[in-house]
Design a protein around this motif. Sequence first.
Motif, PDB file in Angstrom:
ATOM      1  N   LYS A 135      -4.263  -4.519  -9.342  1.00 18.39           N
ATOM      2  CA  LYS A 135      -4.714  -3.511  -8.313  1.00 18.39           C
ATOM      3  C   LYS A 135      -6.049  -3.618  -7.659  1.00 18.39           C
ATOM      4  CE  LYS A 135      -4.256   0.262 -10.525  1.00 18.39           C
ATOM      5  NZ  LYS A 135      -4.102  -0.064 -11.985  1.00 18.39           N
ATOM      6  N   LEU A 138      -6.330  -6.481  -5.177  1.00 24.28           N
ATOM      7  CA  LEU A 138      -5.688  -6.310  -4.149  1.00 24.28           C
ATOM      8  C   LEU A 138      -6.360  -5.264  -3.072  1.00 24.28           C
ATOM      9  CD1 LEU A 138      -3.226  -6.278  -2.181  1.00 24.28           C
ATOM     10  CD2 LEU A 138      -1.970  -4.395  -3.625  1.00 24.28           C
ATOM     11  N   VAL A 139      -6.831  -4.209  -3.508  1.00 21.61           N
ATOM     12  CA  VAL A 139      -7.298  -3.186  -3.001  1.00 21.61           C
ATOM     13  C   VAL A 139      -8.703  -3.667  -2.311  1.00 21.61           C
ATOM     14  CG1 VAL A 139      -8.473  -1.766  -4.355  1.00 21.61           C
ATOM     15  CG2 VAL A 139      -7.593  -0.615  -2.502  1.00 21.61           C
ATOM     16  N   PHE A 176      -7.908  -6.222   0.483  1.00 19.53           N
ATOM     17  CA  PHE A 176      -7.152  -5.739   1.652  1.00 19.53           C
ATOM     18  C   PHE A 176      -8.118  -4.637   2.399  1.00 19.53           C
ATOM     19  CE2 PHE A 176      -4.229  -2.732   3.859  1.00 19.53           C
ATOM     20  CZ  PHE A 176      -4.205  -3.689   4.733  1.00 19.53           C
ATOM     21  N   MET A 185     -11.050   1.539   1.174  1.00 14.81           N
ATOM     22  CA  MET A 185     -10.369   2.444   0.338  1.00 14.81           C
ATOM     23  C   MET A 185     -10.788   2.314  -1.244  1.00 14.81           C
ATOM     24  SD  MET A 185      -7.354   4.132   0.174  1.00 14.81           S
ATOM     25  CE  MET A 185      -6.317   4.600  -0.867  1.00 14.81           C
ATOM     26  N   ILE A 231     -11.724   5.321  -3.627  1.00 14.01           N
ATOM     27  CA  ILE A 231     -10.878   5.502  -4.971  1.00 14.01           C
ATOM     28  C   ILE A 231     -11.866   5.415  -6.002  1.00 14.01           C
ATOM     29  CG2 ILE A 231      -8.809   5.649  -3.832  1.00 14.01           C
ATOM     30  CD1 ILE A 231      -8.085   2.979  -4.918  1.00 14.01           C
ATOM     31  N   ILE A 258     -13.375   2.298  -6.941  1.00 14.58           N
ATOM     32  CA  ILE A 258     -13.693   0.788  -7.435  1.00 14.58           C
ATOM     33  C   ILE A 258     -14.946   0.493  -6.856  1.00 14.58           C
ATOM     34  CG2 ILE A 258     -12.640  -1.353  -7.402  1.00 14.58           C
ATOM     35  CD1 ILE A 258      -9.696   0.274  -7.218  1.00 14.58           C
ATOM     36  N   GLU A 302       3.744  -1.356  -0.210  1.00 13.57           N
ATOM     37  CA  GLU A 302       2.327  -1.687  -1.099  1.00 13.57           C
ATOM     38  C   GLU A 302       1.082  -0.965  -0.555  1.00 13.57           C
ATOM     39  OE1 GLU A 302       3.397  -6.110  -2.683  1.00 13.57           O
ATOM     40  OE2 GLU A 302       3.143  -5.923  -0.784  1.00 13.57           O
ATOM     41  N   VAL A 303       1.222  -1.037   0.856  1.00 12.91           N
ATOM     42  CA  VAL A 303      -0.134  -0.269   1.336  1.00 12.91           C
ATOM     43  C   VAL A 303       0.131   1.177   1.005  1.00 12.91           C
ATOM     44  CG1 VAL A 303      -0.935   0.575   3.704  1.00 12.91           C
ATOM     45  CG2 VAL A 303      -0.404  -1.895   3.413  1.00 12.91           C
ATOM     46  N   MET A 360      -1.294   2.171  -2.310  1.00  8.49           N
ATOM     47  CA  MET A 360      -2.575   2.341  -2.629  1.00  8.49           C
ATOM     48  C   MET A 360      -3.103   3.728  -2.664  1.00  8.49           C
ATOM     49  SD  MET A 360      -4.216  -0.740  -0.585  1.00  8.49           S
ATOM     50  CE  MET A 360      -4.069  -2.566  -1.082  1.00  8.49           C
ATOM     51  N   GLY A 361      -2.430   4.623  -2.028  1.00 15.32           N
ATOM     52  CA  GLY A 361      -2.924   6.125  -2.115  1.00 15.32           C
ATOM     53  C   GLY A 361      -2.775   6.377  -3.497  1.00 15.32           C
ATOM     54  N   TYR A 373      -3.308   5.044  -6.145  1.00 10.80           N
ATOM     55  CA  TYR A 373      -4.315   4.244  -7.071  1.00 10.80           C
ATOM     56  C   TYR A 373      -5.150   5.045  -7.933  1.00 10.80           C
ATOM     57  CZ  TYR A 373      -2.909  -0.446  -5.957  1.00 10.80           C
ATOM     58  OH  TYR A 373      -2.342  -1.434  -5.636  1.00 10.80           O
ATOM     59  N   PRO A 374      -5.759   6.172  -7.041  1.00  6.58           N
ATOM     60  CA  PRO A 374      -6.497   7.282  -7.782  1.00  6.58           C
ATOM     61  C   PRO A 374      -5.854   7.629  -9.080  1.00  6.58           C
ATOM     62  CG  PRO A 374      -6.501   7.435  -5.578  1.00  6.58           C
ATOM     63  CD  PRO A 374      -5.540   6.578  -5.857  1.00  6.58           C
ATOM     64  N   ILE A 382      -3.598   6.335 -11.102  1.00  6.04           N
ATOM     65  CA  ILE A 382      -3.300   5.277 -11.928  1.00  6.04           C
ATOM     66  C   ILE A 382      -4.608   4.747 -12.928  1.00  6.04           C
ATOM     67  CG2 ILE A 382      -1.898   3.116 -12.047  1.00  6.04           C
ATOM     68  CD1 ILE A 382      -0.647   3.595  -9.663  1.00  6.04           C
ATOM     69  N   ARG A 392      -0.004   6.416   3.700  1.00  6.69           N
ATOM     70  CA  ARG A 392      -0.882   6.165   2.505  1.00  6.69           C
ATOM     71  C   ARG A 392      -2.004   7.510   2.510  1.00  6.69           C
ATOM     72  NH1 ARG A 392      -5.312   1.422   2.334  1.00  6.69           N
ATOM     73  NH2 ARG A 392      -6.408   3.009   3.682  1.00  6.69           N
ATOM     74  N   GLN A 428      -1.763  10.059  -1.062  1.00  8.15           N
ATOM     75  CA  GLN A 428      -3.198  10.377  -1.774  1.00  8.15           C
ATOM     76  C   GLN A 428      -3.539  11.762  -2.223  1.00  8.15           C
ATOM     77  OE1 GLN A 428      -6.537   8.363   0.030  1.00  8.15           O
ATOM     78  NE2 GLN A 428      -7.931   9.042  -1.451  1.00  8.15           N
TER      79      GLN A 428
END
Lengths: 424, 248
Positions: free
Chosen positions: A163, A166-167, A170, A174, A178, A180, B93-94, B97-98, B100-101, B103, B149, B153
């Motif tokens: 993860k 990836l983020v 890309f 973002m 979040i 990172i 997949e894009v 990402m929304g 991810y916060p 997970i 996305r 979020q």
Amino acid sequence: MADTIYKFLVEPLQYEFIQRALVASIMVGISCGLIGTYIMLRRLSLIGDALAHSVLPGVVIGFMISGKNPLSLFAGALTAGILTSILISYVERNSKIKEDTSIGIIFTGAFALGILLVSQLKQVHIDLSSYLFGDVLGVSDSDLIMSSVITVFILISVILFYKQLLVTSFDPTMAYIIGISTSLVHYFLMTLLSMSIVAGLQSVGVILIIAMLITPPATAFLLTDKLKTMLILSVMFGIISSVIGLYFSYHFNFASGASIVLTAVLFFAAAFLFSPKEGIVQKYFRRKRNTAVNLTEDILKYLFNAEEKSSVGNAVTELSADLSLPENKILSALKRIESKGLIKGEKENYKLTETGRDLALKLVRSHRLWETYLTEKNIVDMDNIHQDAEKYEHVLSDDLISEIEEELGHPQKDPHGSPIPKKK
Amino acid sequence: MTVISVKNLTISYNKKPAIKGINLEVGEGSIIGILGPNGAGKSTLIKGILGLLPSETGEIRIFEKPVKEVLKRIAYIPQKEQFDWDFPINVSEVVMMGRYPYISLFGRPDENDHLIVKEVLEKVEMADNQFTQIRNLSGGQQQRIFLARALAQESDIYLLDEPFVGVDAKTEKAIFELIKELKEKNKTILIVHHDLSKVKEYFDKVILINQTLVAFGDTDIAFTSELINKAYGGRLTILQKAEQLFKN
């Protein structure tokens, strides 16, 4: 035949040094294939090359401090790699020097330092050329253990931090939002990169290792647009190239790094030429086929219009002027269309056959309905619609054309006043 | 409740100020347009609020806390040029990402995350394209997946930088409907916008900016031809002015 293959592939495997070399090659394929994918996607190829070169002084200093053992090699290489990546961004951030120049200065400097140290080294003997150009056949057991540990570590990292990698690759913004840390991920990746360079040092050498980091991923990139598939393909190309390179190195006494890298480049060339989606051969034929189809349709339409207006011009000259193509091309196209039974006649005097007329009718119908649609819906002005319609008429499906006709309420004439043929 | 508070914000590029001494107080449940000529610092303001650019002076607080502590409650849609559209990644997949916060560090998306991704993709009418690589989308579709996305979020603040550029009229309308839904859920939405014609229809409030803050307030009050002219430094063309008159 079978005997030759056996001799080429299997017989060498009885030697222990070949077995070791084989395992080492596979490790290089895996570690470089994985890390290289991210290096390529993050456009860090240059930094990768820089790190590979600056590993040399690290290795030599490691040896000077604690003698020739794999751990000192590992520690020296890792320190040098990380230090280099920090230095590159430090110089870039604190002066008006741009990144590429900063990379160039630091890695050549580090590399020169490495060579200088090697030439002064008395107490430990280092075979410089095996580090520079790779000597996969000289891999020792301890080298092997180290590269295996490294490979497993890289594999686990890529899976665990999928993860985050990836983020940050890309969309770094973002990642920041979040929570990172992009710079943490960057330096972690630089650490992994330095490790994969150590893993490939013995078999490929510092000068060419960058090829193993970018060529297999680039090959994979041409063949897929999924990251996971790209990682797997990249590892596969890495392994196959290393193993093939190894065999050539053994049988023909090639420098192993060079033969591994050349194999990888051959795979890349094959993907570049023949990839089903991106390959230039495929693109060439697709373009050629489209041009041929378009030309056929344009000629049919011309003949149809000529019949409609019962004009008696010279078809070849007029088509040649209309389509801005030389007359001999028009003539050969006419012959080709004739052989398909769409037109018949000779030289300047061709007529549509029944099938040809049906096809032309369909095209004209499509062209005129599309033009009418664009005008009705105010999509483009009159000057341009004809050109636009010319582009689209070749690709519009029957269904869509019928739908357009439906929506327009079955118009009789197009905006230029020409009749719209009905569907047959 | 004050959602975003900007005090005396100045951000410079190479010692040249891009925005100077900006003060703003933004409450919840409104759609706010950020307007101004090219190079006025519209995107800089948004990036400044996010803390993406180092500020020379100024303080930003979001929900009365420093930005860093509440970043996860902000969804940001940058301009399209920011992305490498060849990147090997597909639509879902894009959008994922929304999530991810929500997970954990080594965690994988769970069923609920997949469900939410599916829902927002349906909302922006992109469910059929979930496995499409992003290069193969139209301009409007590309914009919609980043909106999806942002929706995934589930943030409280949405910062959108030129979301309607390269988007067809139908998509623009659809996007705007979704933004209005967010407002009804009491979210705060800031939109960098360059088309003056739809301002009255779209925004509750406007921020008129040209390096310094020219005006900030309810659209009726702040979006007057006098203030617009001030922001655009008389650079508004006759055509734009005529359009203005026609639309109003």
